[in-house]
Write a protein that holds these residues in place. Structure first.
Motif, PDB file in Angstrom:
ATOM      1  N   GLY A 291      -9.410  28.989 -55.729  1.00 43.77           N
ATOM      2  CA  GLY A 291      -9.269  27.515 -55.968  1.00 43.77           C
ATOM      3  C   GLY A 291      -9.051  26.486 -55.450  1.00 43.77           C
ATOM      4  O   GLY A 291      -8.902  25.047 -55.915  1.00 43.77           O
ATOM      5  N   GLN A 292      -7.640  26.778 -55.433  1.00 40.88           N
ATOM      6  CA  GLN A 292      -6.473  25.661 -54.546  1.00 40.88           C
ATOM      7  C   GLN A 292      -6.747  24.958 -53.712  1.00 40.88           C
ATOM      8  O   GLN A 292      -6.460  24.313 -53.591  1.00 40.88           O
ATOM      9  N   TYR A 293      -7.484  25.677 -53.279  1.00 38.70           N
ATOM     10  CA  TYR A 293      -8.446  25.000 -51.773  1.00 38.70           C
ATOM     11  C   TYR A 293     -10.400  24.478 -51.881  1.00 38.70           C
ATOM     12  O   TYR A 293     -10.565  24.582 -51.212  1.00 38.70           O
ATOM     13  N   CYS A 294     -10.586  24.492 -53.374  1.00 33.73           N
ATOM     14  CA  CYS A 294     -11.571  24.159 -53.258  1.00 33.73           C
ATOM     15  C   CYS A 294     -11.941  22.591 -54.142  1.00 33.73           C
ATOM     16  O   CYS A 294     -11.277  22.378 -54.907  1.00 33.73           O
ATOM     17  N   ASP A 295     -13.794  22.660 -53.731  1.00 26.37           N
ATOM     18  CA  ASP A 295     -13.778  21.265 -55.011  1.00 26.37           C
ATOM     19  C   ASP A 295     -14.350  21.185 -55.942  1.00 26.37           C
ATOM     20  O   ASP A 295     -14.705  20.791 -57.122  1.00 26.37           O
ATOM     21  N   TYR A 296     -15.331  22.072 -56.476  1.00 23.73           N
ATOM     22  CA  TYR A 296     -15.499  22.798 -57.583  1.00 23.73           C
ATOM     23  C   TYR A 296     -15.047  24.260 -57.757  1.00 23.73           C
ATOM     24  O   TYR A 296     -14.666  25.212 -57.059  1.00 23.73           O
ATOM     25  N   VAL A 297     -14.807  24.532 -58.834  1.00 23.76           N
ATOM     26  CA  VAL A 297     -14.393  25.838 -59.220  1.00 23.76           C
ATOM     27  C   VAL A 297     -15.003  26.200 -61.136  1.00 23.76           C
ATOM     28  O   VAL A 297     -15.083  25.327 -61.470  1.00 23.76           O
ATOM     29  N   ASP A 298     -15.294  26.963 -60.941  1.00 26.05           N
ATOM     30  CA  ASP A 298     -16.467  27.957 -61.918  1.00 26.05           C
ATOM     31  C   ASP A 298     -15.804  29.433 -61.999  1.00 26.05           C
ATOM     32  O   ASP A 298     -16.005  30.255 -61.334  1.00 26.05           O
ATOM     33  N   LEU A 299     -14.540  29.373 -63.065  1.00 23.22           N
ATOM     34  CA  LEU A 299     -13.539  30.663 -63.592  1.00 23.22           C
ATOM     35  C   LEU A 299     -13.249  30.722 -64.773  1.00 23.22           C
ATOM     36  O   LEU A 299     -12.392  30.565 -65.098  1.00 23.22           O
ATOM     37  N   ASP A 300     -14.869  31.147 -65.917  1.00 23.88           N
ATOM     38  CA  ASP A 300     -14.848  30.794 -66.422  1.00 23.88           C
ATOM     39  C   ASP A 300     -14.891  32.023 -67.714  1.00 23.88           C
ATOM     40  O   ASP A 300     -15.195  32.268 -68.515  1.00 23.88           O
TER      41      ASP A 300
END
Length: 337
Positions: A291-300
């Motif tokens: 996620g450090q390299y991502c534009d969108y994060v979905d980690l719920d």
């Protein structure tokens, strides 16, 4: 020294049934892999990919069938050749990352080229339901800065769902996941309706196998590939059809290939997203590195469970933070810890 493989199946219950297009989930069976080498240990968790039949039983069968080869595997690059993309390789690959971190005395994030990880704004997901109930759920996500809605493929009802959530949370970033629920003939009305409601990302509107239908479609909002982008092998087919790729470790087979996909996506001019197949904090922590390299994060994922592991990822102010002690810390993974 030859590494030793152990694994087990664990079941985590969802706090409430979770509905998407074509499925209702009530629990999550995951496989936890441990690799040990003298004083060092590495762990990985995988839930597989339900729509590919890659469940806990399949993961266990793959691990059983390849035990000797896994125990003799000397590197993560060798593992890429040994096992195909999927849950089994994900769990082993993540365990190898943590084992390497322990051996080298460095946190896993440093091995991935990240000096200091940062908390990440993550989406909080609403399962498909009655519009009023989804609006209530959106208001309940008081800390959320970004909300993702699951759709079912019923155009009018889905737009009503989004409208209700938008009214309840005019301040929040909104994205939707169609989970392959629509046909190309419905897509213009869907995308225009979503754009009018301020939705900023549309995931996987069409079924896997129908990607060519998107050629020439001018979407007013970015379209993300999820089921259409399982592994690195799918990447060449995405430009001109999708704007974003949703990378999930259970799909592509671990953090190693996930980082390769992120690099290839950037080369192809695509946006990058990290997602999850539910799971505990042990599954979120390697994805947090991606996620450090991502534009969108979905980690719920852990927020849907009745209980999580300890130590666990932290959710605060709409962000996720995974301390090294959750996964990937040399001090936290000594054998027997």
């Amino acid at each position: 020294m030859r590494q030793r493989l152990a694994f087990r199946v664990e079941t985590f219950r969802l706090a409430a049934p979770f509905r998407i297009s074509g499925y209702v989930f009530e629990g999550s069976d995951v496989v936890v892999v441990e690799l040990t080498d003298g004083d060092h240990r590495g762990r990985g968790e995988a839930g597989g990919v339900y729509y590919l039949g890659d469940d806990a039983a399949n993961i266990v069968a793959t691990l059983d069938a390849n035990r000797a080869a896994i125990e003799g595997c000397e590197s993560r690059s060798d593992l890429q050749q040994l096992l195909p993309p999927g849950g089994a390789r994900n769990a082993v690959d993540c365990a190898m990352w943590e084992l390497e971190a322990s051996r080298l005395g460095q946190p896993a994030h440093a091995l991935a080229g990240i000096a200091e990880p940062r908390p990440l704004v993550t989406t909080f997901t609403l399962g498909a339901d009655d519009p009023a109930k989804m609006a209530e759920g959106a208001r309940g996500y008081a800390q959320a800065r970004a909300i993702k809605l699951k759709l079912t493929g019923d155009l009018d009802l889905d737009l009503a769902r989004v409208a209700a959530v938008r009214e309840a949370r005019p301040d929040a970033w909104l994205g939707v996941d169609a989970n392959q629920g629509f046909a190309i003939g419905e897509l213009e009305a869907l995308a225009r309706g979503l754009a009018d409601l301020g939705v900023e990302l549309l995931e996987q509107p069409l079924a896997r196998g129908r990607e060519a239908d998107l050629e020439g479609f001018d979407s007013p909002i970015p379209v993300a590939a999820d089921e259409s982008a399982l592994s690195l092998a799918d990447m060449a087919s995405l430009p001109g059809r999708f704007d974003v790729v949703n990378i999930k470790l259970d799909k592509c087979g671990g953090l190693t290939e996930a980082l390769d996909i992120a690099r290839e996506a950037r080369r192809l001019g695509l946006g990058v997203m990290v997602g999850n197949m539910v799971g505990t904090s042990l599954a979120m922590a390697p994805a947090f590195i991606l996620g450090q390299y991502c534009d969108y994060v979905d980690l719920d994922g852990p927020t849907f469970l009745t209980e999580d592991r300890s130590p666990a990822a932290r959710y605060d102010g709409g962000k996720i933070w995974c301390p090294d002690e959750v996964w990937g810390s040399p001090q936290a993974v000594a054998a027997g810890a």
